[in-house]
Design a protein around this motif. Structure first.
Motif, mmCIF file in Angstrom:
data_model
loop_
_atom_site.group_PDB
_atom_site.id
_atom_site.type_symbol
_atom_site.label_atom_id
_atom_site.label_comp_id
_atom_site.label_asym_id
_atom_site.label_seq_id
_atom_site.Cartn_x
_atom_site.Cartn_y
_atom_site.Cartn_z
ATOM 1 N N GLY A 208 48.855 36.762 36.663
ATOM 2 C CA GLY A 208 48.318 37.104 35.356
ATOM 3 C C GLY A 208 46.833 36.869 35.191
ATOM 4 N N MET A 209 46.100 36.693 36.304
ATOM 5 C CA MET A 209 44.647 36.508 36.264
ATOM 6 C C MET A 209 44.001 37.401 37.317
ATOM 7 S SD MET A 209 44.261 34.067 33.938
ATOM 8 C CE MET A 209 42.698 33.205 34.165
ATOM 9 N N VAL A 210 42.726 37.761 37.078
ATOM 10 C CA VAL A 210 41.973 38.506 38.081
ATOM 11 C C VAL A 210 41.479 37.518 39.127
ATOM 12 C CG1 VAL A 210 39.983 39.968 38.539
ATOM 13 C CG2 VAL A 210 41.280 40.269 36.424
ATOM 14 N N LYS A 211 41.835 37.753 40.380
ATOM 15 C CA LYS A 211 41.575 36.799 41.458
ATOM 16 C C LYS A 211 40.406 37.214 42.349
ATOM 17 C CE LYS A 211 43.742 33.187 43.580
ATOM 18 N NZ LYS A 211 44.224 31.962 42.928
ATOM 19 N N GLU A 212 40.191 38.535 42.473
ATOM 20 C CA GLU A 212 39.162 39.014 43.390
ATOM 21 C C GLU A 212 38.700 40.389 42.928
ATOM 22 O OE1 GLU A 212 38.601 38.811 48.277
ATOM 23 O OE2 GLU A 212 40.602 38.799 47.366
ATOM 24 N N GLY A 213 37.423 40.692 43.207
ATOM 25 C CA GLY A 213 36.894 41.986 42.793
ATOM 26 C C GLY A 213 35.922 42.560 43.810
#
Length: 229
Positions: A208-213
């Motif tokens: 439920g979180m953005v981990k990598e971009g």
């Protein structure tokens, strides 16, 4: 309205069913209206399978059913099944991909509105950012805060999401960025010019979180619009 057909069946010949589906895909290339197809096996009953077939609309599904290959596939599939497959026809009334909704909070609330309080709600504490414009990868929510602050200080800008696709834990966005150069940016004094660039961002989500971009964009066009090239 998206239309989904669920095909529920029993078979002891799953490999033969898979071969049949592969032939159908090959034979209907350029004419079928199917958007996506998923085959699932029941964990508690190894002969029980469910196919979930998605169409852009009910009308598209009916058009697909009129293909001679569709009728032939159905007849062959019945021969491979234990009994008659059961069909359930569904109109999709709510369609949400939660990772996509999470990612769009970045574009809408953080980047364009500048609400920095949202960053910790979207980005994981160990977030890792890969950006072609940064010689060193940024880490954590603080890295996002730093980047957004830099861009918002230099431009009044907006993102247009031209296309977006979610697959597994990845959300890919093809975007167009338009901004007015109002502050110093990379040593370039404000010009007041309107700048535009296109790019693609892939965000990986976990728990439920953005981990990598990963960011890829037309930086040279931005420099040209600011008169630096």
């Amino acid at each position: 309205m998206t239309f989904v057909q669920i095909v529920d069946y029993e078979t002891t010949q799953p490999e033969a069913v898979n071969d049949l589906l592969d032939r159908y895909v090959e034979q209907t290339q350029g004419r079928r209206t199917v958007l996506a197809s998923r085959v699932a096996q029941d964990r508690d009953s190894k002969t029980h399978y469910v196919d979930v077939v998605e169409f852009p609309s009910y009308e598209a599904a009916m058009k697909n059913s009129q293909l001679p290959e569709t009728d032939r596939m159905f007849q062959e599939m019945v021969a491979l099944c234990e009994g008659m497959p059961k069909f359930t026809n569904l109109d999709v009334v709510r369609d949400e991909h939660l990772n996509t909704m999470l990612v769009n909070r970045f574009y809408d609330e953080i980047a364009m509105k500048g609400d920095m309080s949202v960053i910790e709600e979207v980005f994981a504490a160990d977030y890792h950012d890969h950006d072609i414009g940064n010689p060193v990868d940024k880490m954590g929510p603080e890295g996002i805060r730093e980047d957004v602050t830099t861009w918002r200080s230099a431009f009044d800008f907006s993102f247009t999401r031209d296309a977006q696709m979610a697959q597994d834990d990845l959300v890919t966005t093809l975007w167009t960025w338009t901004g007015t150069h109002k502050g110093e940016f990379m040593g370039i004094a404000p010009t007041g010019k309107t700048c535009t660039m296109t790019g693609t961002t892939v965000f990986r989500c976990e728990d439920g979180m953005v981990k990598e971009g990963w960011w890829h964009y037309d930086a040279m066009r931005l420099m040209k619009d600011m008169g630096a090239m």
